[in-house]
Every structure is written in structure tokens, then in C-alpha cells.
Enzyme design. Structure first.
Site, PDB file in Angstrom:
ATOM      1  N   GLY A   1      -4.378  -4.897  -0.572  1.00 54.60           N
ATOM      2  CA  GLY A   1      -4.744  -3.846   0.372  1.00 54.60           C
ATOM      3  C   GLY A   1      -5.008  -2.529  -0.342  1.00 54.60           C
ATOM      4  O   GLY A   1      -5.261  -2.491  -1.560  1.00 54.60           O
TER       5      GLY A   1
ATOM      6  N   ASP B   1      -3.159  -6.488   7.970  1.00 52.88           N
ATOM      7  CA  ASP B   1      -3.277  -5.290   8.822  1.00 52.88           C
ATOM      8  C   ASP B   1      -4.718  -4.999   9.284  1.00 52.88           C
ATOM      9  O   ASP B   1      -4.915  -4.239  10.225  1.00 52.88           O
ATOM     10  CB  ASP B   1      -2.742  -4.056   8.077  1.00 52.88           C
ATOM     11  CG  ASP B   1      -1.287  -4.221   7.685  1.00 52.88           C
ATOM     12  OD1 ASP B   1      -0.579  -4.993   8.351  1.00 52.88           O
ATOM     13  OD2 ASP B   1      -0.842  -3.571   6.713  1.00 52.88           O
TER      14      ASP B   1
ATOM     15  N   GLN C   1       4.758 -13.050  10.897  1.00 51.62           N
ATOM     16  CA  GLN C   1       3.306 -12.808  10.978  1.00 51.62           C
ATOM     17  C   GLN C   1       2.619 -12.915   9.619  1.00 51.62           C
ATOM     18  O   GLN C   1       1.405 -13.021   9.525  1.00 51.62           O
ATOM     19  CB  GLN C   1       3.031 -11.408  11.557  1.00 51.62           C
ATOM     20  CG  GLN C   1       3.486 -11.263  12.987  1.00 51.62           C
ATOM     21  CD  GLN C   1       3.678  -9.803  13.379  1.00 51.62           C
ATOM     22  OE1 GLN C   1       2.790  -9.193  13.936  1.00 51.62           O
ATOM     23  NE2 GLN C   1       4.841  -9.239  13.065  1.00 51.62           N
TER      24      GLN C   1
HETATM   25  O1  F6P Z   1       0.769  -4.534   4.859  1.00 54.02           O
HETATM   26  C1  F6P Z   1       1.307  -5.719   5.358  1.00 54.02           C
HETATM   27  C2  F6P Z   1       2.638  -5.467   6.015  1.00 54.02           C
HETATM   28  O2  F6P Z   1       3.115  -6.714   6.496  1.00 54.02           O
HETATM   29  C3  F6P Z   1       2.645  -4.422   7.113  1.00 54.02           C
HETATM   30  O3  F6P Z   1       2.141  -4.904   8.332  1.00 54.02           O
HETATM   31  C4  F6P Z   1       4.099  -4.064   7.156  1.00 54.02           C
HETATM   32  O4  F6P Z   1       4.290  -2.738   7.642  1.00 54.02           O
HETATM   33  C5  F6P Z   1       4.516  -4.139   5.706  1.00 54.02           C
HETATM   34  O5  F6P Z   1       3.571  -4.991   5.061  1.00 54.02           O
HETATM   35  C6  F6P Z   1       5.891  -4.683   5.474  1.00 54.02           C
HETATM   36  O6  F6P Z   1       6.146  -4.623   4.118  1.00 54.02           O
HETATM   37  P1  F6P Z   1       7.391  -5.315   3.414  1.00 54.02           P
HETATM   38  O7  F6P Z   1       7.150  -6.792   3.419  1.00 54.02           O
HETATM   39  O8  F6P Z   1       7.391  -4.738   2.046  1.00 54.02           O
HETATM   40  O9  F6P Z   1       8.598  -4.956   4.238  1.00 54.02           O
END
Ligand code: F6P
Length: 327
Positions: free
Chosen positions: A106, A132, A259
Site C-alpha cells: 500500500g 483498503d 477480513q
Molecule cells: O491496511 C490494511 C489494514 O488491514 C487496515 O484496514 C487496518 O487499519 C490495518 O491494516 C491494521 O493493521 P495491523 O494488522 O498492523 O493491525
């Protein structure tokens, strides 16, 4: 086709997303087809710094197109923010003669690729890999379709139990600062209200719409909230709704990392394959430092610095449609 690179590195970085493996497979096999050497860089930029780099062949990517996660592992690298870290990482590429890079991830991952291209002249191509769907210059990001389908399946199940008990459910979905997962899954599950950061529905509007439904004896309701909404997610929304609508039996579900997992959908496998293939073609054709996207079903190349800077904009009528369809 003029060869501008001879050895490429492939890495996944940031949050994993279903379809990353399909993109790795496509990039590796396309590179091999053109006679390039390919190296898998493990754990994103951390692995580049720590020299976790392994040569790949066609068999290295066998039996992975259907698998979620990423065989190359992933990480969010703090050390790569420092010039020292990047110098160390680049030295490990030079050691092997790696002269081109495919980065799947991303916005943060793109920034890393941009720095490498600017500081060392390394040709990079970025692929949008994030659930996202918050990246400019592409209609699709690898993993979004799977994530949103997972959210839909979960919310459908929640509706069953909500219906059985006449309850209001507040469901929180991921998306970081973007509301695409909430918007798409909310529409597809017939949610009564959808709260997204891009177009702030106030909590007062939600209270008004739910109390009007309560008067009509409509007690089964779903509110889908993007984690990035200013209300502070599902718990924040539930607190306010419980205080203002005490007669409604309210429950909260936060879908969370479910998700991010699972076998990628056909769409995600397809776009990941197209993007992985075109990433290598791009490197060979001298189209460097771009993000490979798909717009109107055609490949589209956006300079990485623009992909980092610009935001994907929500079309005009989405929230109006949500209100009409949920009335
Ligand atoms: O960018 C993908 C994502 O899953 C977001 O939707 C979410 O806010 C974030 O990563 C969660 O990150 P981590 O897995 O580091 O908690």
C-alpha cells in the site's frame, strides 16, 4: 523488447492482502519467461535490510495462487524510514546484482520504493496490494474484493441473528482511513446506515433515522461503520446510540483481521495476475517508478509519487443511494 533489467527482486510489504501470492507468482513466472533472474525478499523492507533474500524459480511459486497471506511474509519496517537502513538494504541488492524491484503493498510500501528509486536510481514498479482500496490510479487493489466478500458473508450471518432477536447491530469493518469496505459491504448487505470517513454522516442523522424506524416498529437494523470514521468505530457509535435509543436492543461486532485472510476471490487472483505480469513488462520496457493499476479494464500506469500523494475520490451519489435504498 529491450532489456533494461536483468535481475529483479520481489517483495510484499505492509498489511497482507489476499491475492498477493497470485501477484508474486505472476511476477516471478513472467520474469523467468524473459530470462531474468528473480529473488524473493522476505518480510518486506526488513528482509531487504537483514539480507533475507532467496533466489526463486518457477516451482517456488507453485500451488500458491489460491492461498491467502503472502509466501514472502510481510512487515511494516521502521528501520527503512532511516537513510542508514535504506543504504544497508540497497547494498544487499547490489551484492546480488538486483537491478529492478517489484513492490506489492500500500501507500507506505510505495514510499519505500520511491525512496529507493530517488536515492539509488533503482528501477521500481509498485503493485496496489491492500484490502483498503485507498489508492489513486486504479479501480481495484489486490485483496479488496476478497475482504469485502468476507465482510458480506459475516454481515449476512449477523443479520440472521439480528432478525431472530429484533436487534440493532453495529458492525465495524477495516479500511484504515478509507470507507470502501464499509460502503461496499454495507450496500451489499442492505445496511440501514453506513458510516464512512469520506462523507461524514453525523451520529444525529443515524439517531434520527433509527428512531423513525423504531416508530414504524422496524427493530432489526444494521449499521456498518468504517474503523476510520470519526465516531471512534463501532463501540463509540454503540455508546451514543444506546444512550439515545434505550429501547433498542443493541450489539456490537468488530470483524477485524478476518477480513485480511482467506483464499482470494477469482477477481483478486485475476487482477493480481495481470498486475504481476505487467509489472515485469513495465520494468523491461523501461516504464519505471510507476504503480501498475487497472482503470476501465485497461492497464494504467501512475508515477509512484502521484500514487502516494493523491487520494481515490468517492463518486458523487453513493450516500444518497444508500439512504434511498435503506428507506
Ligand atoms: O491496511 C490494511 C489494514 O488491514 C487496515 O484496514 C487496518 O487499519 C490495518 O491494516 C491494521 O493493521 P495491523 O494488522 O498492523 O493491525
Amino acid at each position: 523488447m529491450s532489456k533494461t533489467v536483468t535481475k529483479i527482486g520481489v517483495l510484499t510489504s505492509g498489511g497482507d492482502s489476499p491475492g498477493m501470492n497470485a501477484a508474486i507468482r505472476a511476477a516471478v513466472r513472467t520474469a523467468l519467461y524473459y530470462g531474468l533472474e528473480v529473488f524473493g525478499i522476505y518480510r518486506g523492507y526488513n528482509g531487504m535490510i537483514e539480507d533475507e533474500i532467496v533466489q526463486m524459480d518457477s516451482r517456488s511459486v507453485a500451488n500458491i495462487i489460491q492461498r491467502g497471506g503472502t509466501i514472502l511474509k510481510t512487515a511494516r519496517s521502521k528501520e527503512f524510514y532511516n537513510e542508514e537502513g535504506r543504504k544497508k538494504a540497497y547494498a544487499n541488492l547490489v551484492k546480488r546484482g538486483i537491478d529492478g524491484l517489484v513492490v506489492i503493498g500500500g501507500n507506505g510500501s510505495f514510499t519505500g520504493a520511491y525512496k529507493l528509486s530517488q536515492e539509488f536510481g533503482l528501477p521500481c514498479v509498485a503493485l496496489p496490494g491492500t484490502i483498503d482500496k485507498d489508492l489513486y490510479g486504479t479501480d481495484f487493489t489486490i485483496g479488496f474484493d476478497t475482504a469485502v466478500n468476507t465482510a458480506v458473508q459475516c454481515i449476512d450471518k449477523i443479520r440472521d441473528t439480528a432478525d431472530a432477536h429484533d436487534r440493532l447491530f453495529i458492525v465495524e469493518v477495516m479500511g484504515r482511513h478509507a470507507g470502501y469496505i464499509a460502503l461496499h459491504s454495507g450496500i451489499a448487505t442492505g445496511a440501514e446506515n453506513i458510516l464512512i470517513p469520506e462523507e461524514e454522516t453525523t451520529i444525529e442523522e443515524v439517531i434520527a433515522s433509527l428512531s423513525e424506524k423504531e416508530k414504524r416498529k422496524k427493530l432489526v437494523n444494521l449499521v456498518v461503520v468504517a474503523e476510520g470514521h470519526s465516531s471512534g468505530g463501532a463501540n463509540g457509535v454503540a455508546e451514543i446510540l444506546k444512550a439515545n435509543l434505550p429501547n433498542l436492543d443493541t450489539r456490537v461486532t468488530i470483524l477485524g483481521h478476518i477480513q485480511r485472510g482467506g483464499s482470494p476471490t477469482c477477481l483478486d487472483r485475476l487482477i493480481a495476475s495481470r498486475m504481476g505480469y505487467h509489472a515485469v513488462e513495465s520494468l523491461l520496457e523501461g516504464r519505471h517508478n510507476v504503480m501498475v493499476g487497472i482503470l476501465n479494464n485497461a492497464m494504467h500506469y501512475t508515477p509512484i509519487e502521484i500514487a502516494i500523494r493523491e487520494k481515490q475520490r468517492l463518486g458523487d451519489d453513493w450516500m444518497k443511494m444508500v439512504k434511498i435504498l435503506a428507506s
